[in-house]
Write a protein that holds these residues in place. Structure first.
Motif, PDB file in Angstrom:
ATOM      1  N   ILE A  50      26.719  27.641  17.120  1.00 35.69           N
ATOM      2  CA  ILE A  50      25.257  27.593  16.567  1.00 35.69           C
ATOM      3  C   ILE A  50      24.265  27.192  15.755  1.00 35.69           C
ATOM      4  CG2 ILE A  50      22.927  29.206  17.712  1.00 35.69           C
ATOM      5  CD1 ILE A  50      25.041  30.632  20.119  1.00 35.69           C
ATOM      6  N   PRO A  51      24.996  27.640  14.811  1.00 35.95           N
ATOM      7  CA  PRO A  51      23.778  27.285  13.346  1.00 35.95           C
ATOM      8  C   PRO A  51      23.848  25.938  13.205  1.00 35.95           C
ATOM      9  CG  PRO A  51      24.811  29.562  12.645  1.00 35.95           C
ATOM     10  CD  PRO A  51      25.708  29.413  13.824  1.00 35.95           C
ATOM     11  N   ASN A  52      24.703  25.328  13.751  1.00 33.71           N
ATOM     12  CA  ASN A  52      24.383  23.869  13.120  1.00 33.71           C
ATOM     13  C   ASN A  52      24.006  22.989  14.153  1.00 33.71           C
ATOM     14  OD1 ASN A  52      26.560  24.235  10.932  1.00 33.71           O
ATOM     15  ND2 ASN A  52      28.708  23.966  12.509  1.00 33.71           N
ATOM     16  N   LEU A  53      24.240  23.873  15.459  1.00 29.66           N
ATOM     17  CA  LEU A  53      23.460  23.247  16.649  1.00 29.66           C
ATOM     18  C   LEU A  53      21.576  23.325  16.635  1.00 29.66           C
ATOM     19  CD1 LEU A  53      23.867  21.886  19.307  1.00 29.66           C
ATOM     20  CD2 LEU A  53      23.983  23.955  20.197  1.00 29.66           C
ATOM     21  N   VAL A  54      20.972  24.746  15.998  1.00 28.78           N
ATOM     22  CA  VAL A  54      19.648  24.826  15.313  1.00 28.78           C
ATOM     23  C   VAL A  54      20.076  23.669  14.103  1.00 28.78           C
ATOM     24  CG1 VAL A  54      18.437  25.807  14.444  1.00 28.78           C
ATOM     25  CG2 VAL A  54      20.041  27.224  16.441  1.00 28.78           C
ATOM     26  N   ALA A  70      14.114  32.106  18.546  1.00 30.74           N
ATOM     27  CA  ALA A  70      15.051  32.460  19.567  1.00 30.74           C
ATOM     28  C   ALA A  70      16.167  32.636  19.803  1.00 30.74           C
ATOM     29  CB  ALA A  70      14.346  32.828  21.557  1.00 30.74           C
ATOM     30  N   VAL A  71      16.774  31.387  19.299  1.00 30.11           N
ATOM     31  CA  VAL A  71      18.428  31.043  19.802  1.00 30.11           C
ATOM     32  C   VAL A  71      19.382  31.288  18.855  1.00 30.11           C
ATOM     33  CG1 VAL A  71      20.474  29.267  19.862  1.00 30.11           C
ATOM     34  CG2 VAL A  71      18.068  29.012  20.838  1.00 30.11           C
ATOM     35  N   ILE A  72      18.806  31.841  17.403  1.00 29.85           N
ATOM     36  CA  ILE A  72      19.178  32.570  16.125  1.00 29.85           C
ATOM     37  C   ILE A  72      18.873  33.925  16.428  1.00 29.85           C
ATOM     38  CG2 ILE A  72      18.896  32.790  13.759  1.00 29.85           C
ATOM     39  CD1 ILE A  72      20.294  30.477  14.469  1.00 29.85           C
ATOM     40  N   SER A  73      17.830  35.108  16.926  1.00 28.15           N
ATOM     41  CA  SER A  73      17.538  36.144  17.419  1.00 28.15           C
ATOM     42  C   SER A  73      18.888  36.210  18.402  1.00 28.15           C
ATOM     43  CB  SER A  73      16.610  36.146  17.834  1.00 28.15           C
ATOM     44  OG  SER A  73      16.528  37.495  18.655  1.00 28.15           O
ATOM     45  N   ALA A  74      18.972  35.586  19.368  1.00 29.24           N
ATOM     46  CA  ALA A  74      20.583  35.929  19.821  1.00 29.24           C
ATOM     47  C   ALA A  74      21.742  35.925  20.246  1.00 29.24           C
ATOM     48  CB  ALA A  74      20.054  35.273  21.839  1.00 29.24           C
ATOM     49  N   THR A  95      23.137  32.266  26.342  1.00 27.13           N
ATOM     50  CA  THR A  95      23.066  31.582  27.205  1.00 27.13           C
ATOM     51  C   THR A  95      22.004  30.777  27.824  1.00 27.13           C
ATOM     52  OG1 THR A  95      25.287  32.526  27.807  1.00 27.13           O
ATOM     53  CG2 THR A  95      23.538  30.566  29.761  1.00 27.13           C
ATOM     54  N   GLY A  96      21.136  32.526  27.977  1.00 27.05           N
ATOM     55  CA  GLY A  96      19.655  32.043  28.450  1.00 27.05           C
ATOM     56  C   GLY A  96      18.375  31.276  27.348  1.00 27.05           C
ATOM     57  N   ALA A  97      18.984  32.098  25.699  1.00 24.70           N
ATOM     58  CA  ALA A  97      18.520  30.695  24.711  1.00 24.70           C
ATOM     59  C   ALA A  97      19.159  29.070  24.233  1.00 24.70           C
ATOM     60  CB  ALA A  97      18.011  31.574  23.578  1.00 24.70           C
ATOM     61  N   LEU A  98      20.248  29.338  24.484  1.00 22.12           N
ATOM     62  CA  LEU A  98      20.901  28.148  24.034  1.00 22.12           C
ATOM     63  C   LEU A  98      20.125  26.915  25.611  1.00 22.12           C
ATOM     64  CD1 LEU A  98      24.395  28.415  23.567  1.00 22.12           C
ATOM     65  CD2 LEU A  98      22.850  27.372  21.992  1.00 22.12           C
ATOM     66  N   GLY A  99      20.679  27.534  26.773  1.00 17.54           N
ATOM     67  CA  GLY A  99      19.848  26.663  28.081  1.00 17.54           C
ATOM     68  C   GLY A  99      18.120  26.120  27.523  1.00 17.54           C
TER      69      GLY A  99
END
Length: 186
Positions: A50-54, A70-74, A95-99
């Motif tokens: 996820i950090p790479n994606l963000v 929101a993604v990092i927090s999740a 999963t919701g944040a990634l969506g």
């Protein structure tokens, strides 16, 4: 003397029976532990991706800070979760944040075309498939273990030797929302 031998024989049969039940419960408990470890490995891989994606998205969508935060927090909540219930709840939020993050990519054609973003998205998709399989295996192992520990006479042995009930890895959420097919428009 014959009565003593009959009683000793009966006690030996009961002891062997109880040992068999105990060993069966131990084996099922270990299967549940191993299945949970498989889920944990897949979750760690997903959380590490996820950090790479963000970071990739940040370069294209700098003013979308709220979604990225929101993604990092999740993700941080998912990393901090310990029990299967906490992990399932945190993973549902993640999963919701990634969506939302992937929906953001639709608004940025350059990001959507970025090879690094595509590779990360593909890798995440593979991890999600492995994670779904690991969850199914874990939940089947939990169901087998819980059923076994509740059946008579196993329930007596489970109570004597403290074999607690295990919880399922349930992502929760609204079941109707999960079973609704998304609408696709071209």
């Amino acid at each position: 003397m014959t009565v003593l031998y009959v009683l000793l024989g009966a006690l030996a049969i009961v002891a062997v029976f109880l040992i068999g039940i105990y060993n069966s419960l131990v084996a099922k408990k270990q299967r549940v532990n191993q299945a949970f470890a498989d889920i944990d490995v897949q979750l760690k891989q997903r959380q590490n991706l996820i950090p790479n994606l963000v970071e990739t998205v940040k370069g294209y969508a700098t003013h979308e800070r709220e979604t990225l935060d929101a993604v990092i927090s999740a993700r941080n909540s998912a990393v901090a979760a310990n029990t299967p219930g906490e992990m399932a709840q945190a993973e549902g939020v993640l999963t919701g944040a990634l969506g939302k993050l992937f929906a953001l990519a639709e608004a940025y054609p350059d990001l959507k075309a970025n090879e690094n973003f595509k590779d990360l998205q593909d890798e995440l998709s593979v991890i999600e498939d492995k994670l779904a399989a690991a969850r199914r295996f874990y939940n089947a192992a939990v169901q087998d273990y819980n059923t076994s520990r509740e059946q008579f006479p196993n329930s007596i042995v489970a109570g004597m030797f403290n074999f607690p009930e295990r919880e399922f890895f349930d992502l929760g959420g609204d079941r109707t929302a999960l079973s609704t097919v998304p609408e696709v428009k071209f």
